[in-house]
Design a protein around this motif. Structure first.
Motif, PDB file in Angstrom:
ATOM      1  N   TRP A   1       0.731  -1.463   0.056  1.00  0.00           N
ATOM      2  CA  TRP A   1       0.459   0.187  -0.251  1.00  0.00           C
ATOM      3  C   TRP A   1       0.929   1.182  -0.073  1.00  0.00           C
ATOM      4  CZ3 TRP A   1       0.097   3.503   4.151  1.00  0.00           C
ATOM      5  CH2 TRP A   1      -0.612   4.579   3.890  1.00  0.00           C
ATOM      6  N   ALA A   2       1.922   1.085   0.317  1.00  0.00           N
ATOM      7  CA  ALA A   2       3.025   2.623   1.151  1.00  0.00           C
ATOM      8  C   ALA A   2       3.659   2.723  -0.520  1.00  0.00           C
ATOM      9  CB  ALA A   2       4.134   1.832   1.677  1.00  0.00           C
ATOM     10  N   CYS A   3       4.022   1.410  -0.801  1.00  0.00           N
ATOM     11  CA  CYS A   3       4.815   1.911  -2.702  1.00  0.00           C
ATOM     12  C   CYS A   3       3.709   2.865  -3.299  1.00  0.00           C
ATOM     13  CB  CYS A   3       4.984   0.414  -2.991  1.00  0.00           C
ATOM     14  SG  CYS A   3       6.505   0.044  -3.036  1.00  0.00           S
ATOM     15  N   ALA A   4       2.180   1.968  -3.641  1.00  0.00           N
ATOM     16  CA  ALA A   4       2.208   1.993  -4.666  1.00  0.00           C
ATOM     17  C   ALA A   4       0.364   3.460  -4.038  1.00  0.00           C
ATOM     18  CB  ALA A   4      -0.053   1.079  -4.111  1.00  0.00           C
ATOM     19  N   THR A   5       0.871   4.185  -3.138  1.00  0.00           N
ATOM     20  CA  THR A   5       1.003   5.465  -2.775  1.00  0.00           C
ATOM     21  C   THR A   5       1.403   6.460  -2.971  1.00  0.00           C
ATOM     22  OG1 THR A   5      -0.716   4.681  -1.127  1.00  0.00           O
ATOM     23  CG2 THR A   5      -0.213   6.461  -0.121  1.00  0.00           C
ATOM     24  N   LEU A   6       2.582   6.290  -1.861  1.00  0.00           N
ATOM     25  CA  LEU A   6       3.742   7.021  -2.884  1.00  0.00           C
ATOM     26  C   LEU A   6       4.298   7.225  -4.544  1.00  0.00           C
ATOM     27  CD1 LEU A   6       7.020   6.353  -0.457  1.00  0.00           C
ATOM     28  CD2 LEU A   6       5.996   8.857  -1.037  1.00  0.00           C
TER      29      LEU A   6
ATOM     30  N   THR B   1       1.971   7.183  -6.732  1.00  0.00           N
ATOM     31  CA  THR B   1       0.492   7.925  -6.856  1.00  0.00           C
ATOM     32  C   THR B   1      -0.487   6.842  -7.540  1.00  0.00           C
ATOM     33  OG1 THR B   1       1.375   9.251  -8.645  1.00  0.00           O
ATOM     34  CG2 THR B   1       1.448  10.507  -6.397  1.00  0.00           C
ATOM     35  N   VAL B   2      -0.142   5.068  -7.401  1.00  0.00           N
ATOM     36  CA  VAL B   2      -0.565   4.867  -8.623  1.00  0.00           C
ATOM     37  C   VAL B   2      -1.870   4.104  -8.430  1.00  0.00           C
ATOM     38  CG1 VAL B   2      -0.682   2.557  -9.661  1.00  0.00           C
ATOM     39  CG2 VAL B   2       1.496   3.913  -9.304  1.00  0.00           C
ATOM     40  N   GLY B   3      -1.858   4.225  -6.953  1.00  0.00           N
ATOM     41  CA  GLY B   3      -2.909   3.773  -6.375  1.00  0.00           C
ATOM     42  C   GLY B   3      -4.077   2.273  -6.644  1.00  0.00           C
ATOM     43  N   TYR B   4      -3.591   1.302  -6.769  1.00  0.00           N
ATOM     44  CA  TYR B   4      -4.673   0.339  -6.808  1.00  0.00           C
ATOM     45  C   TYR B   4      -5.739   0.363  -6.239  1.00  0.00           C
ATOM     46  CZ  TYR B   4      -0.259  -1.227 -10.016  1.00  0.00           C
ATOM     47  OH  TYR B   4       0.533  -1.599 -10.686  1.00  0.00           O
TER      48      TYR B   4
ATOM     49  N   LEU C   1       1.150  10.839   3.208  1.00  0.00           N
ATOM     50  CA  LEU C   1       1.721  10.219   2.538  1.00  0.00           C
ATOM     51  C   LEU C   1       1.085  10.563   1.119  1.00  0.00           C
ATOM     52  CD1 LEU C   1       4.270   7.899   2.473  1.00  0.00           C
ATOM     53  CD2 LEU C   1       2.136   6.010   2.256  1.00  0.00           C
ATOM     54  N   MET C   2       0.196  10.912   0.616  1.00  0.00           N
ATOM     55  CA  MET C   2      -0.115  10.612  -0.802  1.00  0.00           C
ATOM     56  C   MET C   2       0.213  12.941  -0.735  1.00  0.00           C
ATOM     57  SD  MET C   2      -4.287   9.862  -1.181  1.00  0.00           S
ATOM     58  CE  MET C   2      -4.722   8.483  -0.447  1.00  0.00           C
TER      59      MET C   2
ATOM     60  N   LEU D   1       7.067  13.376  -6.346  1.00  0.00           N
ATOM     61  CA  LEU D   1       7.543  12.783  -7.905  1.00  0.00           C
ATOM     62  C   LEU D   1       7.785  15.112  -7.874  1.00  0.00           C
ATOM     63  CD1 LEU D   1       6.714  10.949  -9.441  1.00  0.00           C
ATOM     64  CD2 LEU D   1       4.376  12.118  -9.784  1.00  0.00           C
ATOM     65  N   GLY D   2       6.978  15.195  -7.724  1.00  0.00           N
ATOM     66  CA  GLY D   2       7.530  17.459  -8.880  1.00  0.00           C
ATOM     67  C   GLY D   2       8.362  17.161  -8.568  1.00  0.00           C
TER      68      GLY D   2
END
Length: 226
Positions: free
Chosen positions: A164-169, A171-174, A191-192, A199-200
């Protein structure tokens, strides 16, 4: 009795204190993170280890509070110190973010050299990578602490929390693993925001580096060449 006002604290003393404590406090931050990880991940039967971890967490947090108080006193600025060092205040209230101090220590080491070993763009990407790893691990621990055993939780193991942390960091958000508790959702929102900022920073730094490379290539070309 003398009526002379007390001299304000010297900024040099504050700088010297910060210089002397940056490495010990970094070590304490890593101990705090390790203690919190043991506290969260240790099985229920390992009560002794959980108690030791809790003692380490409390002792290191007390150390952070003492350091903050000393720096506040040495600055001689009172409330202005709190406003200008708002990130330190947030970290004191949310000590799980304390391991991010490794980025500050790395910055201080770079500033002490006449010529930093890494270029500006490489440094930005290095900072972002370190921050992402530490934030992701800390957030995974925190959200797992909140979600484990909650009714209807989809984050049931630390592996789920790390995913979950990887997906949130990134910004994929499965959406296959999401927090359901109020505390978990607050952690997710923070975290979002951090993921978007990181990312920016990386995207902007990489784009600037590409522009600089292309500019150098253009300058090397002879005049009038296609």
């Amino acid at each position: 009795m003398s009526d002379r006002p007390t001299a304000p604290a010297s900024p040099d003393r504050l700088t010297e204190w910060e210089r002397r404590t940056e490495v010990p406090l970094l070590a304490a931050a890593l101990v705090f993170l390790a203690g919190y990880a043991v506290r969260v991940l240790a099985p229920v039967g390992a009560q002794l280890w959980r108690d030791i971890a809790l003692a380490l967490v409390a002792a290191t947090w007390l150390l952070f509070a003492v350091d903050y108080g000393v720096r506040l006193r040495l600055s001689g600025r009172g409330a202005r110190f709190v406003h200008s060092h708002w990130l330190d205040t947030v970290v004191l209230l949310l000590p799980l973010l304390r391991p991010l101090r490794v980025v500050q220590v790395y910055t201080a080491v770079q500033q002490r050299t006449d010529r930093p070993r890494l270029s500006l763009y490489a440094r930005v990407m290095t900072y972002a990578s370190l921050t992402a790893v530490l934030l992701g691990f800390s957030a995974a621990l925190a959200v797992y602490h909140q979600e484990q055993g909650a009714p209807g939780a989809t984050i049931r193991t630390f592996g789920d929390a790390a995913w979950w942390a990887c997906a949130t960091l990134t910004t994929v958000g499965y959406g296959d693993a999401v927090p359901v508790t109020p505390g978990g959702r607050v952690i997710a929102a923070c975290l979002m925001a951090c993921g978007l900022a990181l990312l920016g920073a990386v995207t902007g730094s990489f784009s600037s580096w590409l522009v600089e490379v292309f500019k150098r290539e253009d300058e090397k070309r002879p005049p009038g060449s296609a």
